[in-house]
Design a protein around this motif. Sequence first.
Motif, PDB file in Angstrom:
ATOM      1  N   ARG A 289       7.807  13.428  38.112  1.00 62.91           N
ATOM      2  CA  ARG A 289       7.519  13.811  39.492  1.00 62.91           C
ATOM      3  C   ARG A 289       7.612  12.616  40.438  1.00 62.91           C
ATOM      4  O   ARG A 289       7.308  11.481  40.071  1.00 62.91           O
ATOM      5  N   ASP A 291       5.700  12.050  43.113  1.00 63.91           N
ATOM      6  CA  ASP A 291       4.438  11.526  43.618  1.00 63.91           C
ATOM      7  C   ASP A 291       3.849  10.432  42.747  1.00 63.91           C
ATOM      8  O   ASP A 291       3.166   9.528  43.249  1.00 63.91           O
ATOM      9  N   ASP A 292       4.095  10.467  41.437  1.00 60.38           N
ATOM     10  CA  ASP A 292       3.528   9.411  40.596  1.00 60.38           C
ATOM     11  C   ASP A 292       4.572   8.454  40.035  1.00 60.38           C
ATOM     12  O   ASP A 292       4.263   7.282  39.775  1.00 60.38           O
ATOM     13  N   ASP A 352       5.673  16.140  51.393  1.00 61.56           N
ATOM     14  CA  ASP A 352       5.009  14.921  50.938  1.00 61.56           C
ATOM     15  C   ASP A 352       5.955  14.051  50.112  1.00 61.56           C
ATOM     16  O   ASP A 352       5.906  12.811  50.197  1.00 61.56           O
ATOM     17  N   GLU A 353       6.815  14.682  49.304  1.00 64.44           N
ATOM     18  CA  GLU A 353       7.786  13.915  48.529  1.00 64.44           C
ATOM     19  C   GLU A 353       8.722  13.144  49.453  1.00 64.44           C
ATOM     20  O   GLU A 353       8.993  11.946  49.245  1.00 64.44           O
ATOM     21  N   LEU A 356       7.038  10.204  51.107  1.00 61.07           N
ATOM     22  CA  LEU A 356       6.824   9.087  50.188  1.00 61.07           C
ATOM     23  C   LEU A 356       8.108   8.286  49.993  1.00 61.07           C
ATOM     24  O   LEU A 356       8.081   7.041  49.974  1.00 61.07           O
TER      25      LEU A 356
END
Length: 370
Positions: A289, A291-292, A352-353, A356
């Motif tokens: 993913r 986000d991490d 959000d992706e 980031l």
Amino acid sequence: MPEHARDTRWSAARAWAWWEARDWVCGVNFLPSSATNFLEMWRAETFDRETIARELGWAADIGFNAVRVNTHFLVWQHDRDGLIARMRWFLETASTRGLDVVLVPFDDCGFGGAEPVWGDQPAPVPGLHNSRAVASPGRAAVMDHALWPGFEAYLRDLVASFGKDQRVLFWDLYNEPGNRMIFTPAGFEEYDAGLAEHSRALMRAAFGWARAEAPTQPLTVGAWQTPPVGSKARPFADEIDRLALDLSDIVTFHAYCDRACADRLIDQLAGLGRPMLITEWLARAVDSRIDDQLPLFHARGVGCFNWGFVRGRTQTHLPWPRTLVERHGRHPREGVWFHDLLHPDGTPYDHDEIALIGRLTGAGGRRAAR
């Protein structure tokens, strides 16, 4: 392969000098949403300049600074001059948007199960991930050594044409050599097991052919074979992967796995003492993913190219076949995109992706000390 090919591999010092001359590389694997495979992308009749230009613009707007794209032997074989002209247009279009380009001439990922055929490509199979993916030059062709002089001419022509072009970031000579998977609605099958030895030999030859043209960009083939969840086998231990790492100027690899797994793979490959880039990742259903993992790659100074950009005819927002996802210790999640970042109108799947990606690429190319 000429005997001197290994000897002309870049030194680690040269590889690091190349790497340190640029910002952190954060890119995307690119196939326009209007193409079902790379053969369709590059054929004159279906080379969709409008969509390509628009989607390259979206990539730059998000904050990406590079794209990775496959070419195809059959297009060169049937329309050499046209392919070279379209590649020049693609490089210029990407460059004007601040995007470097990684070129991938060979590829064994024939997930659709059919050998590549010149002409109009069939429509996608409804509901099936990457249902019309064809290999380059084709799995059966790789196993026919009488055809190899043509493969040499193809690769050497591409490298002679673009091997000193500053818009080319590096050459990823052969995507997933030896990949035998075929995707079906019922699961996944495997192509003839004899492919691997021929793919390994073609990969070795490809390094020699490319180096004979003296490109100024580094050459690589990514290590891609990680064992199923629960296996005690060491990742990238297959002979093809070990040879790829041994011959490459820079370290590249694929990792469709969770953050802890990706971190271990980076630790394993860091011992090779060369710049690292992950040329395929992002598979939400197996916990690969943004986000991490994107912050991990940024913090550790590992370049990256996620798979899938705009939802389209490849249908890669759909999951791999269930049996393949389960091999990774996961289950497909209803409604969750597997790959891809944008809807066809350019709106994000996950805002959000996208935010980031912009924050990390806008922050500059911070690298971990080596």
